[in-house]
Design a protein around this motif. Structure first.
Motif, PDB file in Angstrom:
ATOM      1  N   PHE A  11     117.796  50.169   7.659  1.00 23.11           N
ATOM      2  CA  PHE A  11     119.070  50.533   8.265  1.00 23.11           C
ATOM      3  C   PHE A  11     119.972  51.363   7.355  1.00 23.11           C
ATOM      4  CE2 PHE A  11     117.783  46.945  10.935  1.00 23.11           C
ATOM      5  CZ  PHE A  11     117.895  47.556  12.158  1.00 23.11           C
ATOM      6  N   MET A  12     119.493  51.774   6.193  1.00 22.78           N
ATOM      7  CA  MET A  12     120.295  52.619   5.310  1.00 22.78           C
ATOM      8  C   MET A  12     120.329  54.030   5.881  1.00 22.78           C
ATOM      9  SD  MET A  12     119.055  51.325   1.545  1.00 22.78           S
ATOM     10  CE  MET A  12     119.714  52.762   0.759  1.00 22.78           C
ATOM     11  N   PRO A  13     121.507  54.652   5.920  1.00 25.56           N
ATOM     12  CA  PRO A  13     121.602  56.020   6.446  1.00 25.56           C
ATOM     13  C   PRO A  13     120.729  56.973   5.641  1.00 25.56           C
ATOM     14  CG  PRO A  13     123.796  55.076   6.061  1.00 25.56           C
ATOM     15  CD  PRO A  13     122.790  54.118   5.491  1.00 25.56           C
ATOM     16  N   GLY A  14     120.076  57.877   6.353  1.00 20.56           N
ATOM     17  CA  GLY A  14     119.279  58.895   5.696  1.00 20.56           C
ATOM     18  C   GLY A  14     117.904  58.431   5.264  1.00 20.56           C
ATOM     19  N   VAL A  15     117.604  57.155   5.461  1.00 20.98           N
ATOM     20  CA  VAL A  15     116.308  56.628   5.054  1.00 20.98           C
ATOM     21  C   VAL A  15     115.508  56.301   6.311  1.00 20.98           C
ATOM     22  CG1 VAL A  15     115.125  54.722   3.891  1.00 20.98           C
ATOM     23  CG2 VAL A  15     117.235  55.649   2.926  1.00 20.98           C
ATOM     24  N   SER A  16     114.280  56.733   6.341  1.00 18.35           N
ATOM     25  CA  SER A  16     113.437  56.340   7.457  1.00 18.35           C
ATOM     26  C   SER A  16     112.075  55.936   6.929  1.00 18.35           C
ATOM     27  CB  SER A  16     113.301  57.472   8.477  1.00 18.35           C
ATOM     28  OG  SER A  16     112.469  58.470   7.994  1.00 18.35           O
ATOM     29  N   LEU A  17     111.589  54.877   7.480  1.00 17.04           N
ATOM     30  CA  LEU A  17     110.249  54.426   7.158  1.00 17.04           C
ATOM     31  C   LEU A  17     109.309  55.024   8.184  1.00 17.04           C
ATOM     32  CD1 LEU A  17     111.017  50.655   6.557  1.00 17.04           C
ATOM     33  CD2 LEU A  17     110.672  52.401   4.831  1.00 17.04           C
ATOM     34  N   ALA A  18     108.097  55.242   7.788  1.00 16.85           N
ATOM     35  CA  ALA A  18     107.119  55.782   8.715  1.00 16.85           C
ATOM     36  C   ALA A  18     106.310  54.640   9.315  1.00 16.85           C
ATOM     37  CB  ALA A  18     106.208  56.762   7.987  1.00 16.85           C
ATOM     38  N   CYS A  19     106.339  54.567  10.605  1.00 19.12           N
ATOM     39  CA  CYS A  19     105.555  53.570  11.311  1.00 19.12           C
ATOM     40  C   CYS A  19     104.130  54.098  11.446  1.00 19.12           C
ATOM     41  CB  CYS A  19     106.159  53.324  12.694  1.00 19.12           C
ATOM     42  SG  CYS A  19     105.230  52.132  13.677  1.00 19.12           S
ATOM     43  N   PRO A  20     103.143  53.301  11.074  1.00 14.29           N
ATOM     44  CA  PRO A  20     101.763  53.752  11.269  1.00 14.29           C
ATOM     45  C   PRO A  20     101.397  53.735  12.749  1.00 14.29           C
ATOM     46  CG  PRO A  20     101.812  51.519  10.404  1.00 14.29           C
ATOM     47  CD  PRO A  20     103.241  52.006  10.444  1.00 14.29           C
ATOM     48  N   ALA A  21     100.280  54.298  13.066  1.00 10.60           N
ATOM     49  CA  ALA A  21      99.797  54.293  14.452  1.00 10.60           C
ATOM     50  C   ALA A  21      99.520  52.857  14.884  1.00 10.60           C
ATOM     51  CB  ALA A  21      98.530  55.127  14.559  1.00 10.60           C
ATOM     52  N   ALA A  22      99.756  52.612  16.148  1.00 14.11           N
ATOM     53  CA  ALA A  22      99.464  51.288  16.706  1.00 14.11           C
ATOM     54  C   ALA A  22      97.959  51.052  16.662  1.00 14.11           C
ATOM     55  CB  ALA A  22      99.982  51.200  18.138  1.00 14.11           C
ATOM     56  N   PRO A  23      97.550  49.805  16.483  1.00 14.40           N
ATOM     57  CA  PRO A  23      96.110  49.516  16.501  1.00 14.40           C
ATOM     58  C   PRO A  23      95.495  49.935  17.832  1.00 14.40           C
ATOM     59  CG  PRO A  23      97.384  47.579  15.841  1.00 14.40           C
ATOM     60  CD  PRO A  23      98.366  48.618  16.300  1.00 14.40           C
ATOM     61  N   ASP A  24      94.278  50.435  17.768  1.00 14.49           N
ATOM     62  CA  ASP A  24      93.575  50.857  18.977  1.00 14.49           C
ATOM     63  C   ASP A  24      92.747  49.682  19.505  1.00 14.49           C
ATOM     64  OD1 ASP A  24      92.198  52.033  21.034  1.00 14.49           O
ATOM     65  OD2 ASP A  24      91.097  53.453  19.781  1.00 14.49           O
ATOM     66  N   TYR A  93     111.935  52.949  15.114  1.00 18.67           N
ATOM     67  CA  TYR A  93     110.999  52.866  13.999  1.00 18.67           C
ATOM     68  C   TYR A  93     109.582  53.299  14.408  1.00 18.67           C
ATOM     69  CZ  TYR A  93     108.071  50.731  10.379  1.00 18.67           C
ATOM     70  OH  TYR A  93     107.131  50.514   9.405  1.00 18.67           O
ATOM     71  N   CYS A  94     109.141  52.873  15.587  1.00 18.38           N
ATOM     72  CA  CYS A  94     107.773  53.150  16.056  1.00 18.38           C
ATOM     73  C   CYS A  94     107.809  53.840  17.415  1.00 18.38           C
ATOM     74  CB  CYS A  94     106.967  51.855  16.158  1.00 18.38           C
ATOM     75  SG  CYS A  94     106.656  51.035  14.601  1.00 18.38           S
ATOM     76  N   PRO A  95     108.182  55.103  17.462  1.00 21.09           N
ATOM     77  CA  PRO A  95     108.325  55.783  18.753  1.00 21.09           C
ATOM     78  C   PRO A  95     107.013  56.009  19.505  1.00 21.09           C
ATOM     79  CG  PRO A  95     108.642  57.326  16.946  1.00 21.09           C
ATOM     80  CD  PRO A  95     108.537  55.968  16.336  1.00 21.09           C
ATOM     81  N   GLU A  96     105.888  55.736  18.883  1.00 22.01           N
ATOM     82  CA  GLU A  96     104.590  55.907  19.553  1.00 22.01           C
ATOM     83  C   GLU A  96     103.953  54.567  19.921  1.00 22.01           C
ATOM     84  OE1 GLU A  96     103.547  59.026  20.436  1.00 22.01           O
ATOM     85  OE2 GLU A  96     105.504  59.578  19.626  1.00 22.01           O
ATOM     86  N   TYR A  97     104.715  53.481  19.827  1.00 20.54           N
ATOM     87  CA  TYR A  97     104.208  52.137  20.124  1.00 20.54           C
ATOM     88  C   TYR A  97     104.699  51.724  21.514  1.00 20.54           C
ATOM     89  CZ  TYR A  97     103.575  47.055  19.628  1.00 20.54           C
ATOM     90  OH  TYR A  97     103.240  45.737  19.815  1.00 20.54           O
ATOM     91  N   ALA A  98     103.786  51.629  22.455  1.00 19.89           N
ATOM     92  CA  ALA A  98     104.128  51.386  23.860  1.00 19.89           C
ATOM     93  C   ALA A  98     104.899  50.091  24.078  1.00 19.89           C
ATOM     94  CB  ALA A  98     102.858  51.387  24.710  1.00 19.89           C
ATOM     95  N   GLU A  99     104.552  49.055  23.348  1.00 14.97           N
ATOM     96  CA  GLU A  99     105.165  47.755  23.635  1.00 14.97           C
ATOM     97  C   GLU A  99     106.658  47.729  23.324  1.00 14.97           C
ATOM     98  OE1 GLU A  99     105.197  44.311  25.553  1.00 14.97           O
ATOM     99  OE2 GLU A  99     103.554  45.745  25.462  1.00 14.97           O
TER     100      GLU A  99
END
Length: 184
Positions: A11-24, A93-99
């Protein structure tokens, strides 16, 4: 301590963590869909449907899992605003995670805010086209909005994947040509 550092960092401004791909889990989910379609009754089908949720709720990493689980606990306790905040954070955080989208839509569905739920359901389905929960949620949201023709199409689509869903009672039989002539 690790959890607090992760949350503060996230939640720190300017910092973003990369969410890995969801498990297949597509192979496992395809097998469960096949099993639910062959189920002899609703009780047997429900066992397979419950197993599907194990895969859909398998978040991409520990941070995402913590956010998802916390949001689901809040939703179960009817802290819908708190749950929505968590699911907002998960989607960010995880814009490609459907759930993440599906759960946020479910919170809005429970709030009877069907119009807000629909775009999240559409996104969840785009990311996971055979996500029976999201497809069902889309159909029920359309019912809630009174968009009957679209709702019937959406119900038919999800019932092809799981014909035992409780929502099957909402599917209206198609009108026969004789019925159409009588109505004219």
């Amino acid at each position: 301590m690790k959890r607090i550092a992760t949350v503060l960092f996230f939640f720190m401004p300017g910092v973003s963590l990369a969410c890995p791909a969801a498990p297949d889990h597509s192979v496992e989910l395809d097998q469960l869909i096949e099993q639910v379609q062959k189920a002899p009754d609703a009780s047997t089908a429900q066992v397979f449907a419950n197993d599907m949720w194990t895969y859909w709720a398998d978040a991409p990493d520990e941070t995402a899992q913590e956010i998802l689980d916390r949001g689901m606990r809040k939703r179960a306790a009817w802290d819908l605003l708190g749950a929505r905040q968590d699911f907002n954070a998960l989607v960010k955080y995880c814009p490609e995670y459907a759930e993440g989208y599906n759960q946020r839509a479910f919170v809005n569905f429970l709030r009877e805010d069907y119009e807000v739920a629909l775009p999240d359901l559409e996104r969840a389905v785009a990311l996971s086209p055979r996500h029976i929960g999201a497809l069902s949620g889309r159909a029920l949201s359309l019912v809630g909005l009174g968009r009957d023709a679209e709702a019937q199409d959406a119900l038919a689509e999800v019932l092809e994947l799981n014909p035992w869903l409780p929502e099957r009672v909402l599917l209206k039989p198609p009108k026969s040509p004789n019925t159409l002539d009588q109505e004219l």
